[in-house]
Every structure is written in C-alpha cells, then in structure tokens.
Design a protein around this motif. Sequence first.
Motif, PDB file in Angstrom:
ATOM      1  N   THR A 113     -31.748  -7.131  71.591  1.00 39.64           N
ATOM      2  CA  THR A 113     -30.907  -5.937  71.559  1.00 39.64           C
ATOM      3  C   THR A 113     -29.760  -6.065  70.560  1.00 39.64           C
ATOM      4  O   THR A 113     -29.279  -5.053  70.050  1.00 39.64           O
ATOM      5  CB  THR A 113     -30.316  -5.630  72.950  1.00 39.64           C
ATOM      6  N   ASN A 139     -38.079  -0.986  68.776  1.00 37.49           N
ATOM      7  CA  ASN A 139     -37.485  -0.017  69.685  1.00 37.49           C
ATOM      8  C   ASN A 139     -36.532  -0.644  70.692  1.00 37.49           C
ATOM      9  O   ASN A 139     -36.216  -0.040  71.720  1.00 37.49           O
ATOM     10  CB  ASN A 139     -38.577   0.750  70.433  1.00 37.49           C
ATOM     11  N   SER A 140     -36.087  -1.883  70.419  1.00 36.93           N
ATOM     12  CA  SER A 140     -35.184  -2.535  71.362  1.00 36.93           C
ATOM     13  C   SER A 140     -33.817  -2.867  70.757  1.00 36.93           C
ATOM     14  O   SER A 140     -32.829  -2.945  71.477  1.00 36.93           O
ATOM     15  CB  SER A 140     -35.817  -3.824  71.912  1.00 36.93           C
ATOM     16  N   GLN A 142     -30.331  -2.618  69.551  1.00 32.92           N
ATOM     17  CA  GLN A 142     -29.280  -1.619  69.734  1.00 32.92           C
ATOM     18  C   GLN A 142     -28.110  -1.822  68.780  1.00 32.92           C
ATOM     19  O   GLN A 142     -27.357  -0.881  68.516  1.00 32.92           O
ATOM     20  CB  GLN A 142     -28.766  -1.662  71.175  1.00 32.92           C
ATOM     21  N   SER A 170     -37.442   7.375  68.088  1.00 30.91           N
ATOM     22  CA  SER A 170     -37.416   6.541  69.291  1.00 30.91           C
ATOM     23  C   SER A 170     -36.533   5.315  69.115  1.00 30.91           C
ATOM     24  O   SER A 170     -36.593   4.391  69.907  1.00 30.91           O
ATOM     25  CB  SER A 170     -38.846   6.110  69.649  1.00 30.91           C
ATOM     26  N   ALA A 172     -33.630   2.730  69.266  1.00 28.68           N
ATOM     27  CA  ALA A 172     -32.583   2.434  70.244  1.00 28.68           C
ATOM     28  C   ALA A 172     -31.266   2.091  69.556  1.00 28.68           C
ATOM     29  O   ALA A 172     -30.269   1.845  70.227  1.00 28.68           O
ATOM     30  CB  ALA A 172     -33.024   1.270  71.128  1.00 28.68           C
ATOM     31  N   ARG A 174     -27.831   1.784  68.318  1.00 28.76           N
ATOM     32  CA  ARG A 174     -26.586   2.450  68.697  1.00 28.76           C
ATOM     33  C   ARG A 174     -25.440   2.104  67.744  1.00 28.76           C
ATOM     34  O   ARG A 174     -24.543   2.916  67.537  1.00 28.76           O
ATOM     35  CB  ARG A 174     -26.181   2.056  70.123  1.00 28.76           C
ATOM     36  N   ALA A 202     -29.898   7.712  68.990  1.00 30.02           N
ATOM     37  CA  ALA A 202     -28.986   6.935  69.832  1.00 30.02           C
ATOM     38  C   ALA A 202     -27.771   6.424  69.065  1.00 30.02           C
ATOM     39  O   ALA A 202     -26.871   5.834  69.658  1.00 30.02           O
ATOM     40  CB  ALA A 202     -29.730   5.752  70.460  1.00 30.02           C
TER      41      ALA A 202
END
Length: 261
Positions: A113, A139-140, A142, A170, A172, A174, A202
């Motif tokens: 992440t 997709n993990s 962040q 999609s 992730a 952030r 996101a």
Amino acid sequence: LKGQILAAIDGDRDLGRKCRALQTAWEKGAELSVVLTLGRHHTSEEALQIFKSIALSTTSGQVEVVATRLTRLLEVNSGLEHLEDLNLEGAELTDEAGAAIAIALARAGTALTVLNLAGNSGLSKQAARALGCLLAANNSIQELNLDFCKLGDEAGAELLEALARRSEASSALRVLRLDHNGLGAMAAGAAAAALRAGTLPALKELWLHDNAFSPSDKALVRAGWEETEGSRPANAYLGGLEAKEEEKEEEHEEEEEERSK
C-alpha cells in the motif's frame, strides 16, 4: 508480544535468529515491521514473509548489492502477501536498480500500500517507466513518494502518462508525491491528461512543489484538477501550483497575446 512490533536487524547474520524469535508473535497476530540492513552475507529470504513493513537501510558502496538482493527477495517470495509498506528512502538507488525493484514488485503481486522512494536522485527514465507500469497494473498501492528524486521532465511525464493509460478507474492511489523533480511542460501535460482520464478516482493528495513549471504549466494542471474535483475524495489537496502575483500577471499577458492573434 502483541500489537505492533518493530524489529531492527543490522546485518544478515542476525536475520534468521531474530525472525525465528518473532515467528511466535506473528502467529499470534502481531503486526511486524523491520528496519533491515542487507549486506553481503547469506540471507534467509523466506523469513521476511512475516513482515508487514520493511524499511531498507544501505551502507555506502553496497547499493547495487542491496538492490540485487531485494529484487531477488521479491522474486523468490512471490508470496510476500503480508508486505504492505516498503521504505527505500535515501537508499541511493540507481536508475537500473529502481526499475528492477519496480518490475519485481509488479511480478510479486504483493498487497503493498505504501512505496517510499524519496531521496533517490539516481532514478530517471528507466525507473519512471517501470514505476508507471507498476502503478498502471496495481490496485493496492495507495501512496507513492518520489520527492527529491530529480526525475526530470521526460521521466516524470512517462510516469504520469502510464496513469492516464489505465484501462479502468480502479486505482487505489491516494497520495502521489513528486516534489523537487525538475518537472516541466511535458509532465504538466501528462498530469492534466491523467486527471482528466478519470483513472485516479481515489487521488486525494498530489504534491508538485519546487519543480520547473511555467505559469501556463501550472494553470494546465490546475484546470485538470478542478475539472475532476467532483469525482475525488473530499478535502483533496493539490500542492505546489499556487499562482504567485508575478505569475498571474505573466499568465494574463499570455492570454492577451493569444487574443490579439
């Protein structure tokens, strides 16, 4: 031992012993992090599977050795499913080493992440291209921190273009930190395109302080950010693109010149 545990492992010779000592705690649900110095001695790579967080420490003259070992570690342990946080800040990675690590992370399929590569001024086009591929397929992740890496405009654009090429919204991601990287017109165009593509739903923080953007570059990215504001999380932050008074005047003069044409 319960809760969150930080283990400092200085040298490979201690790794097996210390990991065995922590194994029982891990089996009972402890969350383990490690500050790890990888040197030239034999490492029991399998032992690292129990850690959720790895901060890699290097010593002068061992950068290539460490990068090679870490890449092999990821390749050997495609089952590093517990690894969530990889901190390589200031590890003096070369462009080739950064690319190899990004490729290994993509192949390993971890649940990573947070990836911190800040302060690695040796990173450039090769690493940026590999990181772009990692982000485009992942997709993990962040948070990606590339502050003070001096990527340059072309390399930064490659990274951002990969985000715009995602096939679906999609991601992730952030937080994307790109302060102090010498980004200019190419990266600004790529950033605006990535924002408008809708593949970063996101994204809450985009850090772009102290780059080489012109007033028009900043305006382009701000426009892309504002156009997609409704699709992002609340209280999103765009840093480093605030227009100074002299830049506003220059921007106004450019607009007047365009109108006169």
